[in-house]
Write a protein that holds these residues in place. Structure first.
Motif, short mmCIF file in Angstrom:
data_model
loop_
_atom_site.label_atom_id
_atom_site.label_comp_id
_atom_site.label_asym_id
_atom_site.label_seq_id
_atom_site.Cartn_x
_atom_site.Cartn_y
_atom_site.Cartn_z
N HIS A 148 0.80 -1.21 0.00
CA HIS A 148 0.00 0.00 0.00
C HIS A 148 0.84 1.27 0.00
O HIS A 148 0.37 2.33 -0.42
N ASN A 149 2.06 1.17 0.49
CA ASN A 149 2.92 2.34 0.59
C ASN A 149 3.56 2.62 -0.77
O ASN A 149 4.44 1.90 -1.22
N MET A 150 3.12 3.70 -1.40
CA MET A 150 3.56 3.96 -2.77
C MET A 150 5.03 4.38 -2.84
O MET A 150 5.68 4.18 -3.86
N ASP A 151 5.56 4.93 -1.76
CA ASP A 151 6.99 5.23 -1.74
C ASP A 151 7.79 3.93 -1.81
O ASP A 151 8.81 3.86 -2.50
N VAL A 152 7.32 2.91 -1.10
CA VAL A 152 7.97 1.60 -1.14
C VAL A 152 7.87 1.01 -2.54
O VAL A 152 8.85 0.51 -3.10
N VAL A 153 6.68 1.07 -3.12
CA VAL A 153 6.47 0.54 -4.47
C VAL A 153 7.42 1.20 -5.46
O VAL A 153 8.05 0.53 -6.29
N THR A 154 7.53 2.51 -5.37
CA THR A 154 8.40 3.24 -6.28
C THR A 154 9.87 2.86 -6.08
O THR A 154 10.63 2.72 -7.05
N ASP A 155 10.26 2.66 -4.82
CA ASP A 155 11.67 2.36 -4.51
C ASP A 155 12.10 0.99 -5.00
O ASP A 155 13.24 0.82 -5.45
N ILE A 156 11.22 -0.02 -4.89
CA ILE A 156 11.67 -1.40 -5.12
C ILE A 156 11.29 -1.97 -6.47
O ILE A 156 11.86 -2.98 -6.90
N SER A 157 10.32 -1.36 -7.17
CA SER A 157 9.72 -2.04 -8.32
C SER A 157 10.46 -1.81 -9.63
O SER A 157 10.83 -0.69 -9.97
N PRO A 214 7.35 1.54 -13.64
CA PRO A 214 6.75 2.43 -12.65
C PRO A 214 6.45 3.83 -13.17
O PRO A 214 5.37 4.39 -12.91
N GLU A 215 7.39 4.41 -13.93
CA GLU A 215 7.18 5.78 -14.41
C GLU A 215 6.01 5.89 -15.37
O GLU A 215 5.38 6.95 -15.50
N ASP A 216 5.69 4.81 -16.05
CA ASP A 216 4.55 4.81 -16.98
C ASP A 216 3.24 4.53 -16.24
O ASP A 216 2.24 5.21 -16.46
N VAL A 217 3.26 3.52 -15.38
CA VAL A 217 2.03 3.11 -14.70
C VAL A 217 1.53 4.20 -13.74
O VAL A 217 0.34 4.50 -13.70
N LEU A 218 2.45 4.78 -12.98
CA LEU A 218 2.03 5.73 -11.95
C LEU A 218 1.59 7.07 -12.52
O LEU A 218 1.04 7.90 -11.79
N THR A 219 1.82 7.31 -13.80
CA THR A 219 1.32 8.53 -14.44
C THR A 219 0.15 8.23 -15.37
O THR A 219 -0.33 9.13 -16.06
N ASP A 220 -0.32 6.99 -15.38
CA ASP A 220 -1.44 6.59 -16.22
C ASP A 220 -2.74 7.16 -15.64
O ASP A 220 -3.05 6.97 -14.46
N GLU A 221 -3.50 7.88 -16.45
CA GLU A 221 -4.73 8.51 -15.98
C GLU A 221 -5.73 7.48 -15.45
O GLU A 221 -6.48 7.77 -14.50
N ARG A 222 -5.75 6.29 -16.03
CA ARG A 222 -6.67 5.26 -15.56
C ARG A 222 -6.33 4.83 -14.14
O ARG A 222 -7.22 4.57 -13.32
N VAL A 223 -5.04 4.79 -13.83
CA VAL A 223 -4.61 4.42 -12.49
C VAL A 223 -4.98 5.52 -11.50
O VAL A 223 -5.48 5.26 -10.41
N THR A 224 -4.75 6.75 -11.89
CA THR A 224 -5.11 7.89 -11.04
C THR A 224 -6.60 7.87 -10.73
O THR A 224 -7.01 8.06 -9.58
N GLU A 225 -7.41 7.62 -11.73
CA GLU A 225 -8.86 7.58 -11.54
C GLU A 225 -9.27 6.43 -10.63
O GLU A 225 -10.18 6.55 -9.81
N ALA A 226 -8.59 5.28 -10.77
CA ALA A 226 -8.92 4.11 -9.93
C ALA A 226 -8.68 4.40 -8.46
O ALA A 226 -9.38 3.88 -7.58
N TYR A 227 -7.68 5.27 -8.17
CA TYR A 227 -7.34 5.58 -6.79
C TYR A 227 -7.95 6.89 -6.31
O TYR A 227 -7.71 7.30 -5.17
N LEU A 228 -8.70 7.54 -7.15
CA LEU A 228 -9.28 8.83 -6.77
C LEU A 228 -10.17 8.67 -5.54
O LEU A 228 -11.08 7.86 -5.52
N GLY A 229 -9.84 9.41 -4.51
CA GLY A 229 -10.62 9.31 -3.27
C GLY A 229 -10.12 8.24 -2.34
O GLY A 229 -10.63 8.10 -1.24
N SER A 230 -9.11 7.45 -2.77
CA SER A 230 -8.54 6.42 -1.91
C SER A 230 -7.30 6.96 -1.23
O SER A 230 -6.47 7.61 -1.84
N GLU A 231 -7.16 6.68 0.06
CA GLU A 231 -6.03 7.19 0.82
C GLU A 231 -4.76 6.38 0.54
O GLU A 231 -3.66 6.85 0.76
N ALA A 232 -4.93 5.12 0.11
CA ALA A 232 -3.75 4.26 -0.08
C ALA A 232 -4.01 3.33 -1.23
O ALA A 232 -5.14 3.08 -1.62
N VAL A 233 -2.91 2.81 -1.79
CA VAL A 233 -3.04 1.85 -2.89
C VAL A 233 -2.64 0.48 -2.47
O VAL A 233 -1.77 0.20 -1.78
#
Length: 255
Positions: free
Chosen positions: A210-219, A236-255
């Motif tokens: 769930h910790n996106m800093d961890v995901v970014t560091d290790i993936s 990571p640089e492609d997925v985390l800037t994907d608008e569909r991913v942003t929308e999926a997490y909109l309003g969510s505190e964690a991933v």
């Protein structure tokens, strides 16, 4: 790179609910793959299918064994583990009344299919003890090896669980929320440990986190699940800037 774990059209239904929806994925050695998604995305169910805890409604699972992909779709959990697929859980799962060393010994003897009492083998099997010492060293547990687990911190217990999962000599290691409940110092230590293990071992690491800093560091690669299906898959640089991913997490505190 070589594919070490593969699913094809993997699906799991609970009545009218489709928890995993035709997931086809290939995991390659050499990469740390993170599988993320909002709560209810199907991550835990996917792990349970891979490890034989749940039977799929449809689809297939293959794990590389002895140089070839073997079908483990209907294999029970102990056969999946023996084939080389290991898992650590979000909730710490260690023998609280035993020392760190004794925990590792139990796991190692279990992998060797030994039926002798584990205490009776202490010090009597040089190869076994050497394996245990190596696992303790790899995971940084040597200094607390003779400490009972019920006195350890949460982060230390999680590290012990990693050592137990490594005791079966996995070719693929599924890590379920490895930093859950940890303070920032413990998170940093676990991230460093995962990176070291990835460098020093042949095992391929797959992580839900769930910790996106961890995901970014290790993936090296991120796969996003949403409503049981793959929403995005890539660097990571492609997925985390994907608008569909942003929308999926909109309003969510964690991933």
């Amino acid at each position: 790179m070589t594919t070490v774990l593969k699913t094809e059209d993997l699906r799991k239904q609970f009545g009218e609910l489709t928890a995993v929806d035709d997931v086809s994925i290939e995991i390659d050695d050499g990469d740390i793959t993170s599988i993320i998604g909002p709560n209810g995305a199907g991550k835990t169910t996917f792990y349970n299918l891979l490890t034989g805890v749940l039977e799929p409604t449809d689809g297939a699972i293959w794990l590389r064994k002895d140089g070839e992909l073997a079908d483990i779709t209907d294999a029970p959990p102990h056969e999946v583990a023996n084939a080389g697929l290991s898992r650590s859980y979000q909730i710490t799962n260690v023998f609280e009344g035993l020392t760190v060393r004794e925990n590792v010994r139990v796991a190692r003897i279990s992998h060797e299919n030994q039926r002798l009492d584990f205490r009776s083998r202490a010090g009597s099997d040089e190869a076994l003890e050497a394996d245990i010492e190596e696992l303790l060293s790899l995971t940084g547990l040597t200094g607390i090896a003779d400490t009972k687990c019920d006195t350890l911190s949460h982060g230390e217990k999680r590290t012990v669980e990693i050592a137990l999962a490594l005791a079966i000599e996995p070719s693929v290691f599924l890590m379920d929320e490895p930093t859950a409940g940890m303070n920032p110092t413990e998170v940093t230590e676990i991230v460093s440990l995962i990176q070291q293990l990835d460098t020093n071992l042949d095992a391929t690491f797959v992580v839900t986190e769930h910790n996106m800093d961890v995901v970014t560091d290790i993936s090296d690669r991120i796969v996003v699940l949403a409503e049981g299906a793959i929403l995005a898959d890539g660097a990571p640089e492609d997925v985390l800037t994907d608008e569909r991913v942003t929308e999926a997490y909109l309003g969510s505190e964690a991933v």
